[in-house]
Design an enzyme around this catalytic site. Structure first.
Site, PDB file in Angstrom:
ATOM      1  CB  SER A   1      55.736  64.512  51.453  1.00  0.00           C
ATOM      2  OG  SER A   1      56.059  63.251  52.014  1.00  0.00           O
TER       3      SER A   1
ATOM      4  CG  ASP B   1      54.922  56.467  47.782  1.00  0.00           C
ATOM      5  OD1 ASP B   1      54.688  56.189  48.974  1.00  0.00           O
ATOM      6  OD2 ASP B   1      54.827  57.626  47.325  1.00  0.00           O
TER       7      ASP B   1
ATOM      8  CG  HIS C   1      53.612  59.966  49.708  1.00  0.00           C
ATOM      9  ND1 HIS C   1      54.893  59.445  49.641  1.00  0.00           N
ATOM     10  CD2 HIS C   1      53.713  61.145  50.379  1.00  0.00           C
ATOM     11  CE1 HIS C   1      55.735  60.282  50.236  1.00  0.00           C
ATOM     12  NE2 HIS C   1      55.041  61.308  50.703  1.00  0.00           N
TER      13      HIS C   1
END
Length: 438
Positions: free
Chosen positions: A150, A395, A398
């Site tokens: 991702s 997170d 990312h």
């Protein structure tokens, strides 16, 4: 001999002037392709020949500037520091529809904006901000695939947003599966694809829960992931990346037998560590590419981008709350991140040597240092509304869009420019016939 700008007396000097002008013209036409190798015409025609921006994009003259290469082979663009850039960002969450919700930091209330206002400054040279017109002109009629997890998709979405100042792509995916996307830029006949393969090799989920409640995966370390390896021969550029999924519990298979694992907690299965799995996965990935007889493109390794969890690991309260980049003397690459990085570099260099014998081309996009210095660029808790009852951890893996990850595509454009220089040199040295460039 008098120059063309001096006085002339009689026919002999006129002849000399004409010959000098011819020589200068030939020299000019010879030099131009060296500096603008990816264009089929001189740089001063770029503005006239570039397609007009799409109706949804305001015309911006700076997008039409000529291609320049300010950093040559002797400049390490991957070593440097972050400096303020008050012109950023170049898109927002309201102008680009390609931002994944979990990276849409501004939408979900991140209160600061400084994380968008930095650019990467290499030592001894400049790295230009990605110019959409230059990028799309270089990749006209070509294709590029992002292959990885991702975070790889995160970079692809960044590129779509950066190019959206000039044109948006059309979705031409051959499946509705979001893990395998394909886009085309009609004005440039440029294809971009994403192949989701978190472990790069053949893998399957053995237990959706697993020892750490993040799943337990079977990894077939010597087998290709044919979901992408059978699809890439047509592509001109591949961007390979991975790493973060190797922190999860895994069972390793080789030659169809269990050889060990990483924190799988299965009786009589030796813990070979995640580093063993990562090395074997990259080795198999590069072996797959080198085995493709019809693949004539360029393979680019995008190196590991460290996460920035502090005060705990990702599922035990860890977070990333810093609000500015690190200075170079404030942090170092160490621990698991250093090991991941070194494994990738070692396997890349080995594959590059083996691939050269078959005419394969490998290039390095070393994003590790630039990413290490940006603890401020992650979504943290700004990947969803505060009142939403969702099972999402902070997170710190990312990257916010817009954000530091946009610089990865500045690196990419530079690599493509230098590839154009190499291609031109190859044609010169081989008399027009393409050979593997060392």
């Amino acid at each position: 001999m008098e120059t063309p700008f001096g006085r002339s007396h009689g026919q002999p000097k006129t002849t000399t002037i004409v010959l000098t002008l011819i020589l200068l013209t030939l020299l000019f036409l010879t030099i131009i392709p060296v500096f603008y190798p990816s264009l089929g015409y001189p740089f001063f025609l770029l503005k006239a020949l570039s397609p007009k921006p799409s109706p949804t994009t305001a015309y911006q003259p700076e997008l039409q500037t000529p291609i320049k290469i300010t950093a040559g082979e002797d400049c390490d663009i991957f070593s440097g520091k972050w400096v303020p850039n008050h012109n950023a960002p170049y898109y927002t969450n309201t102008t680009c529809w390609a931002i994944h919700e979990h990276q849409n930091c501004m939408k979900y209330g991140r209160p600061d904006t400084n994380f968008m206002k930095w650019k990467w400054k290499p030592e001894g040279c400049e790295l230009p901000i990605l110019n959409p017109a230059q990028f799309l002109e270089i990749v006209r009629g070509k294709s590029l695939a992002f292959i990885g997890d991702s975070v790889s998709r995160n970079q692809m979405q960044s590129l779509i947003c950066l190019l959206s100042r000039l044109e948006y792509p059309k979705d031409v995916s051959q499946t509705k599966d979001e893990s395998f996307k394909r886009w085309i830029y009609p004005s440039y006949n440029f294809t971009m694809a994403f192949f989701s393969t978190p472990h790069l090799v053949k893998a399957e989920e053995r237990d959706p829960n697993g020892p750490t409640h993040t799943g337990l995966f079977n990894l077939y370390l010597d087998e290709f992931d044919e979901r992408w390896t059978t699809q890439i021969e047509e592509f001109d550029y591949l961007i390979i990346s991975g790493g973060h999924w190797f922190d999860r519990p895994m069972v390793f298979y080789e030659n169809h037998h269990i050889v060990g694992g990483h924190y799988c907690l299965i009786e009589n299965v030796t813990d070979l560590t995640k580093f063993y799995g990562l090395r074997k996965a990259f080795r198999t990935t590069f072996r797959a590419i080198n085995s493709l007889e019809n693949f004539k493109g360029v393979t680019i390794l995008r190196t590991f981008a460290p996460s920035h969890f502090e005060n705990g690991v990702w599922n035990q309260g860890g977070n990333c709350v810093r609000r500015k980049p690190f200075e170079r003397n404030e942090t170092t690459l160490d621990g698991d991140s250093l090991e991941f990085y070194m494994i990738q570099i070692e396997e890349f260099e080995s594959a590059k040597r083996d691939g050269r014998k078959k005419g394969k081309r490998y290039r390095l996009m070393d994003t590790t240092q630039a990413s290490l210095l940006r603890p401020d660029g992650h979504p943290s808790r700004y990947g969803h509304w505060p009142h939403e009852n969702v099972t999402l951890y902070n997170d710190c893996v990312h990257w916010c869009l817009p954000g530091p990850i946009d610089t990865w595509n500045d690196f990419l454009l530079h690599i493509l420019k230098m590839e154009g220089v190499r291609s031109h040199q190859e044609r010169l040295y081989s008399g027009g016939e393409r050979t593997g460039f060392k």
